[in-house]
Design an enzyme around this catalytic site. Sequence first.
Site, PDB file in Angstrom:
ATOM      1  N   ARG A  65       0.869  -1.141   0.021  1.00 22.68           N
ATOM      2  CA  ARG A  65      -0.002  -0.160   0.045  1.00 22.68           C
ATOM      3  C   ARG A  65       0.840   1.135   0.010  1.00 22.68           C
ATOM      4  O   ARG A  65       1.442   1.721   0.933  1.00 22.68           O
ATOM      5  CB  ARG A  65      -0.984  -0.019   1.199  1.00 22.68           C
ATOM      6  CG  ARG A  65      -2.200  -1.061   1.161  1.00 22.68           C
ATOM      7  CD  ARG A  65      -2.829  -1.087   0.222  1.00 22.68           C
ATOM      8  NE  ARG A  65      -4.023  -1.819   0.129  1.00 22.68           N
ATOM      9  CZ  ARG A  65      -4.934  -2.003  -0.721  1.00 22.68           C
ATOM     10  NH1 ARG A  65      -4.840  -1.272  -2.033  1.00 22.68           N
ATOM     11  NH2 ARG A  65      -6.046  -2.777  -0.860  1.00 22.68           N
ATOM     12  N   ALA A  77     -10.265  -7.229  -1.193  1.00 23.29           N
ATOM     13  CA  ALA A  77     -11.279  -5.871  -1.136  1.00 23.29           C
ATOM     14  C   ALA A  77     -11.171  -5.676  -2.765  1.00 23.29           C
ATOM     15  O   ALA A  77     -10.161  -5.769  -3.280  1.00 23.29           O
ATOM     16  CB  ALA A  77     -10.816  -5.089  -0.115  1.00 23.29           C
ATOM     17  N   GLU A  94     -13.958 -10.322  -6.339  1.00 23.43           N
ATOM     18  CA  GLU A  94     -12.743 -10.060  -5.547  1.00 23.43           C
ATOM     19  C   GLU A  94     -12.235 -11.063  -4.791  1.00 23.43           C
ATOM     20  O   GLU A  94     -10.985 -11.569  -5.067  1.00 23.43           O
ATOM     21  CB  GLU A  94     -12.822  -8.851  -4.536  1.00 23.43           C
ATOM     22  CG  GLU A  94     -13.227  -7.432  -5.372  1.00 23.43           C
ATOM     23  CD  GLU A  94     -12.016  -6.985  -6.137  1.00 23.43           C
ATOM     24  OE1 GLU A  94     -10.898  -7.389  -5.859  1.00 23.43           O
ATOM     25  OE2 GLU A  94     -12.204  -6.197  -7.085  1.00 23.43           O
ATOM     26  N   GLU A  98      -8.457 -12.290  -6.187  1.00 23.83           N
ATOM     27  CA  GLU A  98      -7.509 -12.068  -5.045  1.00 23.83           C
ATOM     28  C   GLU A  98      -7.143 -13.358  -4.399  1.00 23.83           C
ATOM     29  O   GLU A  98      -5.857 -13.501  -4.083  1.00 23.83           O
ATOM     30  CB  GLU A  98      -7.657 -11.017  -4.117  1.00 23.83           C
ATOM     31  CG  GLU A  98      -7.800  -9.569  -4.904  1.00 23.83           C
ATOM     32  CD  GLU A  98      -8.113  -8.438  -3.903  1.00 23.83           C
ATOM     33  OE1 GLU A  98      -8.072  -8.643  -2.924  1.00 23.83           O
ATOM     34  OE2 GLU A  98      -7.844  -7.293  -4.370  1.00 23.83           O
ATOM     35  N   GLU A 146      -0.912  -5.924  -7.273  1.00 17.41           N
ATOM     36  CA  GLU A 146      -1.647  -7.065  -7.081  1.00 17.41           C
ATOM     37  C   GLU A 146      -0.557  -8.283  -7.735  1.00 17.41           C
ATOM     38  O   GLU A 146      -0.882  -9.500  -7.408  1.00 17.41           O
ATOM     39  CB  GLU A 146      -2.933  -6.972  -7.615  1.00 17.41           C
ATOM     40  CG  GLU A 146      -3.882  -6.116  -7.019  1.00 17.41           C
ATOM     41  CD  GLU A 146      -5.187  -6.223  -7.539  1.00 17.41           C
ATOM     42  OE1 GLU A 146      -5.375  -6.764  -8.742  1.00 17.41           O
ATOM     43  OE2 GLU A 146      -6.184  -5.716  -7.018  1.00 17.41           O
TER      44      GLU A 146
END
Length: 194
Positions: A65, A77, A94, A98, A146
């Site tokens: 992040r 998320a 998601e 993910e 990601e």
Amino acid sequence: MTISHAYEVRAQHERFKGPVFRVVTDDVAMPGGRVAGRDYLQHVGSVGVVAVDGDGQVVLIRQYRHPVRQHMWEVPAGLADVPGEELPSLAARELAEEAELVAGRLDLLLDLHTSPGCSNERIRLFLARDLRPVDASFEFERHDEEAELEVRRFDLDAAVSMALAGEITNGPTVAGLLAAARVRDAGWNGLRPA
């Protein structure tokens, strides 16, 4: 005490517009007649998925992040940025993209305003159970941050302890873990339909 003031927005000024949020200043009528400027982010909204398997383990992802310059453990998320996509469908997408998982059961866990002092972002957290791997034909290419996602399962109580120890600091994740532990302890009662 009753609150009767309407806090009418007299004008709005856009300061920045991007794909995920806008920065605006609202001129708001305050009690007593004064008008005050209030800056905030107008956010597209998001969902999160607290996925708990049959062994009581929660699925977390570790993702970089940039605003905080660190990797963080989080629940899967994503942004509500596809027009017309229902939030349960977004949550399922998601989870597949993910964590490469499909939920046999999806319940509404909680709604959360992430930072109501400076943003209107609202995240809806779902509880996913009866987990299984995505179908072998499922394909999704991860990009940017990601591309380096780490997916791991933690005992739900251990994840709660990590949050309480400051090892998990993502707000929706902390709230989701605490809520999931609470409803688990109540026999999975008190959940709302997705």
